[in-house]
Design a protein around this motif. Sequence first.
Motif, PDB file in Angstrom:
ATOM      1  N   LEU A  68       0.824  -1.187  -0.100  1.00  0.00           N
ATOM      2  CA  LEU A  68       0.052   0.132  -0.138  1.00  0.00           C
ATOM      3  C   LEU A  68       0.797   1.221   0.014  1.00  0.00           C
ATOM      4  CD1 LEU A  68      -3.180   0.167   0.158  1.00  0.00           C
ATOM      5  CD2 LEU A  68      -2.688   0.837   2.529  1.00  0.00           C
ATOM      6  N   ILE A  69       1.909   1.138   0.656  1.00  0.00           N
ATOM      7  CA  ILE A  69       3.121   2.446   0.803  1.00  0.00           C
ATOM      8  C   ILE A  69       3.759   2.608  -0.538  1.00  0.00           C
ATOM      9  CG2 ILE A  69       4.967   3.117   1.931  1.00  0.00           C
ATOM     10  CD1 ILE A  69       4.199   1.760   4.223  1.00  0.00           C
ATOM     11  N   PHE A  70       3.736   1.446  -1.352  1.00  0.00           N
ATOM     12  CA  PHE A  70       4.550   1.573  -2.441  1.00  0.00           C
ATOM     13  C   PHE A  70       3.526   1.731  -3.647  1.00  0.00           C
ATOM     14  CE2 PHE A  70       8.325  -1.273  -1.250  1.00  0.00           C
ATOM     15  CZ  PHE A  70       8.778  -0.428  -0.404  1.00  0.00           C
ATOM     16  N   ASP A  71       2.336   2.384  -3.336  1.00  0.00           N
ATOM     17  CA  ASP A  71       1.428   2.406  -4.399  1.00  0.00           C
ATOM     18  C   ASP A  71       0.816   1.583  -5.021  1.00  0.00           C
ATOM     19  OD1 ASP A  71       1.355   5.186  -3.618  1.00  0.00           O
ATOM     20  OD2 ASP A  71       2.873   5.745  -5.136  1.00  0.00           O
ATOM     21  N   ALA A  72       0.911   0.051  -4.490  1.00  0.00           N
ATOM     22  CA  ALA A  72       0.360  -0.867  -5.312  1.00  0.00           C
ATOM     23  C   ALA A  72      -0.893  -1.312  -4.560  1.00  0.00           C
ATOM     24  CB  ALA A  72       1.526  -2.189  -5.367  1.00  0.00           C
ATOM     25  N   VAL A  73      -1.789  -0.452  -4.964  1.00  0.00           N
ATOM     26  CA  VAL A  73      -3.033  -0.763  -3.997  1.00  0.00           C
ATOM     27  C   VAL A  73      -3.791  -2.260  -4.662  1.00  0.00           C
ATOM     28  CG1 VAL A  73      -3.803   1.358  -3.193  1.00  0.00           C
ATOM     29  CG2 VAL A  73      -4.350   0.662  -5.834  1.00  0.00           C
ATOM     30  N   ASP A  74      -3.754  -2.672  -6.183  1.00  0.00           N
ATOM     31  CA  ASP A  74      -4.402  -3.810  -6.345  1.00  0.00           C
ATOM     32  C   ASP A  74      -3.688  -4.959  -5.805  1.00  0.00           C
ATOM     33  OD1 ASP A  74      -6.073  -2.537  -8.941  1.00  0.00           O
ATOM     34  OD2 ASP A  74      -4.405  -1.615  -8.386  1.00  0.00           O
ATOM     35  N   VAL A  75      -2.399  -4.871  -5.918  1.00  0.00           N
ATOM     36  CA  VAL A  75      -1.445  -6.074  -5.192  1.00  0.00           C
ATOM     37  C   VAL A  75      -1.872  -6.045  -3.715  1.00  0.00           C
ATOM     38  CG1 VAL A  75       0.493  -7.026  -5.530  1.00  0.00           C
ATOM     39  CG2 VAL A  75       0.077  -5.244  -7.071  1.00  0.00           C
ATOM     40  N   ALA A  76      -1.915  -4.988  -2.954  1.00  0.00           N
ATOM     41  CA  ALA A  76      -2.040  -4.917  -1.613  1.00  0.00           C
ATOM     42  C   ALA A  76      -3.550  -5.701  -1.185  1.00  0.00           C
ATOM     43  CB  ALA A  76      -2.095  -3.692  -0.905  1.00  0.00           C
ATOM     44  N   LEU A  77      -4.357  -5.254  -2.055  1.00  0.00           N
ATOM     45  CA  LEU A  77      -5.553  -6.290  -1.704  1.00  0.00           C
ATOM     46  C   LEU A  77      -5.514  -7.755  -2.019  1.00  0.00           C
ATOM     47  CD1 LEU A  77      -8.492  -3.620  -3.286  1.00  0.00           C
ATOM     48  CD2 LEU A  77      -8.306  -4.541  -1.238  1.00  0.00           C
ATOM     49  N   THR A  78      -4.814  -7.777  -3.061  1.00  0.00           N
ATOM     50  CA  THR A  78      -4.849  -9.380  -3.458  1.00  0.00           C
ATOM     51  C   THR A  78      -3.952 -10.070  -2.690  1.00  0.00           C
ATOM     52  OG1 THR A  78      -4.787  -8.814  -5.667  1.00  0.00           O
ATOM     53  CG2 THR A  78      -4.382 -10.896  -5.421  1.00  0.00           C
ATOM     54  N   GLU A  79      -2.788  -9.488  -1.955  1.00  0.00           N
ATOM     55  CA  GLU A  79      -2.036 -10.156  -1.170  1.00  0.00           C
ATOM     56  C   GLU A  79      -2.926 -10.380   0.363  1.00  0.00           C
ATOM     57  OE1 GLU A  79       0.929 -11.517  -1.218  1.00  0.00           O
ATOM     58  OE2 GLU A  79       1.259 -11.647   0.846  1.00  0.00           O
ATOM     59  N   ALA A  80      -3.555  -9.431   0.579  1.00  0.00           N
ATOM     60  CA  ALA A  80      -4.299  -9.474   1.971  1.00  0.00           C
ATOM     61  C   ALA A  80      -5.111 -10.645   1.916  1.00  0.00           C
ATOM     62  CB  ALA A  80      -4.971  -8.163   2.334  1.00  0.00           C
ATOM     63  N   ALA A  81      -5.909 -10.621   0.775  1.00  0.00           N
ATOM     64  CA  ALA A  81      -6.909 -11.616   0.683  1.00  0.00           C
ATOM     65  C   ALA A  81      -6.300 -13.023   0.417  1.00  0.00           C
ATOM     66  CB  ALA A  81      -8.021 -11.466  -0.390  1.00  0.00           C
ATOM     67  N   VAL A  82      -5.344 -13.071  -0.481  1.00  0.00           N
ATOM     68  CA  VAL A  82      -4.881 -14.410  -0.651  1.00  0.00           C
ATOM     69  C   VAL A  82      -3.712 -14.887   0.379  1.00  0.00           C
ATOM     70  CG1 VAL A  82      -3.379 -15.646  -2.590  1.00  0.00           C
ATOM     71  CG2 VAL A  82      -5.280 -14.373  -3.146  1.00  0.00           C
ATOM     72  N   GLY A  83      -2.601 -13.883   0.376  1.00  0.00           N
ATOM     73  CA  GLY A  83      -1.447 -14.279   1.000  1.00  0.00           C
ATOM     74  C   GLY A  83      -2.042 -14.585   2.696  1.00  0.00           C
ATOM     75  N   ALA A  84      -2.567 -13.409   3.233  1.00  0.00           N
ATOM     76  CA  ALA A  84      -3.015 -13.468   4.544  1.00  0.00           C
ATOM     77  C   ALA A  84      -4.224 -14.588   5.133  1.00  0.00           C
ATOM     78  CB  ALA A  84      -3.097 -12.205   5.176  1.00  0.00           C
ATOM     79  N   GLY A  85      -5.025 -14.415   3.860  1.00  0.00           N
ATOM     80  CA  GLY A  85      -6.306 -15.336   4.036  1.00  0.00           C
ATOM     81  C   GLY A  85      -6.213 -16.657   3.788  1.00  0.00           C
ATOM     82  N   VAL A  86      -6.336 -16.797   2.202  1.00  0.00           N
ATOM     83  CA  VAL A  86      -6.336 -18.261   1.943  1.00  0.00           C
ATOM     84  C   VAL A  86      -5.216 -19.243   2.212  1.00  0.00           C
ATOM     85  CG1 VAL A  86      -6.625 -19.747  -0.363  1.00  0.00           C
ATOM     86  CG2 VAL A  86      -7.673 -17.458  -0.056  1.00  0.00           C
ATOM     87  N   SER A  87      -3.826 -18.592   2.250  1.00  0.00           N
ATOM     88  CA  SER A  87      -2.800 -19.582   2.285  1.00  0.00           C
ATOM     89  C   SER A  87      -2.814 -19.936   3.720  1.00  0.00           C
ATOM     90  CB  SER A  87      -1.751 -18.903   1.846  1.00  0.00           C
ATOM     91  OG  SER A  87      -1.225 -17.810   2.540  1.00  0.00           O
ATOM     92  N   THR A  88      -3.238 -19.133   4.675  1.00  0.00           N
ATOM     93  CA  THR A  88      -3.111 -19.480   6.163  1.00  0.00           C
ATOM     94  C   THR A  88      -4.397 -20.614   6.233  1.00  0.00           C
ATOM     95  OG1 THR A  88      -2.677 -17.057   6.483  1.00  0.00           O
ATOM     96  CG2 THR A  88      -3.296 -18.431   8.533  1.00  0.00           C
ATOM     97  N   VAL A  89      -5.455 -20.364   5.813  1.00  0.00           N
ATOM     98  CA  VAL A  89      -6.231 -21.533   5.812  1.00  0.00           C
ATOM     99  C   VAL A  89      -5.764 -22.635   5.412  1.00  0.00           C
ATOM    100  CG1 VAL A  89      -8.707 -22.006   5.358  1.00  0.00           C
ATOM    101  CG2 VAL A  89      -8.241 -19.564   5.886  1.00  0.00           C
ATOM    102  N   LEU A  90      -5.151 -22.728   4.341  1.00  0.00           N
ATOM    103  CA  LEU A  90      -4.668 -23.786   3.638  1.00  0.00           C
ATOM    104  C   LEU A  90      -3.813 -24.609   4.791  1.00  0.00           C
ATOM    105  CD1 LEU A  90      -4.326 -23.153   0.027  1.00  0.00           C
ATOM    106  CD2 LEU A  90      -6.023 -24.604   1.004  1.00  0.00           C
TER     107      LEU A  90
END
Lengths: 168, 120
Positions: free
Chosen positions: A39-61
Amino acid sequence: MIILTLMAITTLGIIKLRNLFSVVVLSSIYSFLMATLLLIFDAVDVALTEAAVGAGVSTVLMLTVIYYTKTTEEEPKHSSIIPIMVCLAIGGLLIYGTYGLPPFGASDTPLHNHVSAQYLQRSIPETGVPNVVTSVLASYRGFDTLGEVIVVFTAAIGVISLLKKDNS
Amino acid sequence: MSSFLSNFVSSYNYYIIIFLMISGLYIVVSRGNMVKKLVGLALFQTSVYILYISPGKILNGTAPILSDDFSLYSSPFPHVLILTAIVVGIATLALGLSLVIRINEEFGTIEEDKLFEDEI
């Protein structure tokens, strides 16, 4: 800078801990720090994806997997001197490589002057989409995204065929 | 001295990226537990994400969503590449984790050392 340091500390925790549950939770924290950093690096789309996929889905898996297996890691039998030496050598080479890279935040680098500037100028007249990431992803590099869908499809087939219970 | 310090600060992101990268590599090489190995692999992947995104940032720039109020945007190109990489990363992680579950069903352990012992 602070968030980068926090990520490094989290990584040290991941290396050190032997309880897999804490490792998974720490890797989730790492992913949230990563999303903030993006988010600080101005990559808002990537930040959303990382929060959903990296922190959400992969943790659940990963939590699902350690539910099915054991939650503690055993002591490694081999000494870890050779891996440390190899990693330090590779790290030294990589740090040598950073001397050729542009400083952080510079705007006169090749990255900003060739294709990126073209995308920023042409997005509105050619596609009508104000979000340049969307227009590049779905229009200019649409075949790339199609290939990505094929990769995900292949991975899904692999997971299903691995986990299918044999009836015989 | 001050030029050394400013060099260090302007390359600080690269140093942290390299640290994350080699610690991911270290986990993959030296730890025998397969879940931990996959966490290390994910660490390595995410360090590459920052390596791509951080040169795209321009100081005082804004996110690449076009508007009349701003004129300086960060580069959108690395963002696109990394969006693809994140999705591919979760696909490979899912495949690896399902392999771990199958190995656990078959051999009753996910420790590499024990697996090799059984083989001998």
